[in-house]
Design a protein around this motif. Structure first.
Motif, PDB file in Angstrom:
ATOM      1  N   GLN A   1      29.738  30.810  40.050  1.00 49.52           N
ATOM      2  CA  GLN A   1      30.642  30.980  39.163  1.00 49.52           C
ATOM      3  C   GLN A   1      31.045  32.160  39.942  1.00 49.52           C
ATOM      4  O   GLN A   1      30.923  32.438  40.357  1.00 49.52           O
ATOM      5  CB  GLN A   1      30.275  31.921  37.996  1.00 49.52           C
ATOM      6  N   ILE A   2      32.814  31.389  39.718  1.00 52.15           N
ATOM      7  CA  ILE A   2      33.846  32.452  40.407  1.00 52.15           C
ATOM      8  C   ILE A   2      34.791  33.191  39.435  1.00 52.15           C
ATOM      9  O   ILE A   2      34.816  32.625  38.410  1.00 52.15           O
ATOM     10  CB  ILE A   2      34.377  32.000  40.928  1.00 52.15           C
ATOM     11  N   ARG A   3      34.359  34.744  38.926  1.00 47.49           N
ATOM     12  CA  ARG A   3      35.179  35.622  38.756  1.00 47.49           C
ATOM     13  C   ARG A   3      36.321  36.603  38.331  1.00 47.49           C
ATOM     14  O   ARG A   3      36.077  36.884  39.417  1.00 47.49           O
ATOM     15  CB  ARG A   3      35.117  35.684  36.297  1.00 47.49           C
ATOM     16  N   LYS A   4      37.056  36.997  37.673  1.00 50.41           N
ATOM     17  CA  LYS A   4      37.642  38.237  38.609  1.00 50.41           C
ATOM     18  C   LYS A   4      37.490  39.129  38.148  1.00 50.41           C
ATOM     19  O   LYS A   4      36.283  39.778  37.408  1.00 50.41           O
ATOM     20  CB  LYS A   4      39.380  38.273  37.751  1.00 50.41           C
ATOM     21  N   ALA A   5      37.294  39.859  39.435  1.00 48.95           N
ATOM     22  CA  ALA A   5      36.611  41.257  39.419  1.00 48.95           C
ATOM     23  C   ALA A   5      37.175  42.029  38.547  1.00 48.95           C
ATOM     24  O   ALA A   5      38.194  42.551  38.498  1.00 48.95           O
ATOM     25  CB  ALA A   5      35.612  41.769  41.271  1.00 48.95           C
ATOM     26  N   THR A   6      36.356  42.790  38.038  1.00 45.71           N
ATOM     27  CA  THR A   6      36.970  44.338  37.450  1.00 45.71           C
ATOM     28  C   THR A   6      35.871  45.863  37.988  1.00 45.71           C
ATOM     29  O   THR A   6      35.355  45.978  38.373  1.00 45.71           O
ATOM     30  CB  THR A   6      36.391  44.295  35.616  1.00 45.71           C
ATOM     31  N   ALA A   7      35.919  46.899  37.213  1.00 48.36           N
ATOM     32  CA  ALA A   7      35.882  48.047  37.979  1.00 48.36           C
ATOM     33  C   ALA A   7      34.358  48.232  37.832  1.00 48.36           C
ATOM     34  O   ALA A   7      33.960  48.893  38.951  1.00 48.36           O
ATOM     35  CB  ALA A   7      36.862  49.436  37.137  1.00 48.36           C
TER      36      ALA A   7
ATOM     37  N   ARG B   1      40.775  29.825  44.129  1.00 54.08           N
ATOM     38  CA  ARG B   1      41.185  31.027  43.185  1.00 54.08           C
ATOM     39  C   ARG B   1      42.072  32.038  43.894  1.00 54.08           C
ATOM     40  O   ARG B   1      43.041  32.580  42.817  1.00 54.08           O
ATOM     41  CB  ARG B   1      39.761  31.566  43.201  1.00 54.08           C
ATOM     42  N   LEU B   2      42.360  32.173  44.738  1.00 52.73           N
ATOM     43  CA  LEU B   2      42.957  33.847  45.628  1.00 52.73           C
ATOM     44  C   LEU B   2      44.270  32.812  45.585  1.00 52.73           C
ATOM     45  O   LEU B   2      45.552  32.720  45.620  1.00 52.73           O
ATOM     46  CB  LEU B   2      42.830  33.563  46.913  1.00 52.73           C
ATOM     47  N   MET B   3      44.520  31.551  46.576  1.00 59.16           N
ATOM     48  CA  MET B   3      45.517  30.578  46.609  1.00 59.16           C
ATOM     49  C   MET B   3      46.299  30.191  45.358  1.00 59.16           C
ATOM     50  O   MET B   3      47.504  30.272  45.594  1.00 59.16           O
ATOM     51  CB  MET B   3      45.348  29.802  47.583  1.00 59.16           C
TER      52      MET B   3
END
Length: 175
Positions: free
Chosen positions: A3-9, A114-116
């Motif tokens: 699973q890949i998601r945007k990271a948070t603090a 995801r980055l691209m």
């Protein structure tokens, strides 16, 4: 399952630890003095610094999990210039770090995708990165993603000096 998601603090501790472990897996052999490595970790991969970086609008992070275990992350610095590209219309792929035992799961490719996706939606035309010249595996990975070599530089950590290639992805020429 990955699973890949945007990271948070809230992911700062995971990212700091992943940074230390993956950096050790890749670069440990190059350090004669392990104290230099420890000091680099304390400066670069400390939790408050990572948390502050996660909260900056100019940074985007993604974190990868395998069965809820954090196994890698990627960082895009949205506005980041380099002497090797004449325009300021650039972003930097600062990190794609994956635990070695998960290389065969193609986590790096998923993080890169995801980055691209994010970079392609931006108004930036160039995405650049630095990669250690001896890291053949990473260089091949970036070449497969349409990055081209545009320069070289050195970077010092403690007593060690590292030789890097600068690679660039040009949105206009890659279409």
């Amino acid at each position: 399952m990955i699973q890949i998601r945007k990271a948070t603090a809230d992911d700062a501790q995971h990212i700091a630890l992943l940074g230390r472990i993956t950096f050790t897996e890749t670069f440990l052999e190059y350090f004669r003095d392990k104290q230099d490595l420890f000091e680099y970790y304390e400066h670069t991969f400390n939790v408050p610094k990572i948390r502050a970086s996660l909260m900056k609008d100019s940074n985007q992070y993604w974190i990868a999990f395998w069965n809820e275990l954090p196994i890698g992350y990627a960082k895009l610095k949205v506005n980041s210039t380099t002497e090797f590209i004449e325009t300021e219309n650039t972003s930097q792929l600062q990190k794609i770090y994956v635990l070695k035992e998960f290389f065969n799961k193609k986590v790096g490719k998923l993080l890169m995708d995801r980055l691209m996706e994010s970079f392609d939606k931006s108004n930036k035309n160039h995405l650049w990165l630095s990669v250690l010249k001896s890291n053949v595996r990473a260089i091949k990975f970036y070449y497969r993603s349409d990055f081209k070599q545009i320069g070289e530089h050195t970077f010092q950590i403690g007593k060690e000096i590292f030789d890097f290639y600068v690679l660039c992805y040009d949105k206009k020429s890659s279409r």
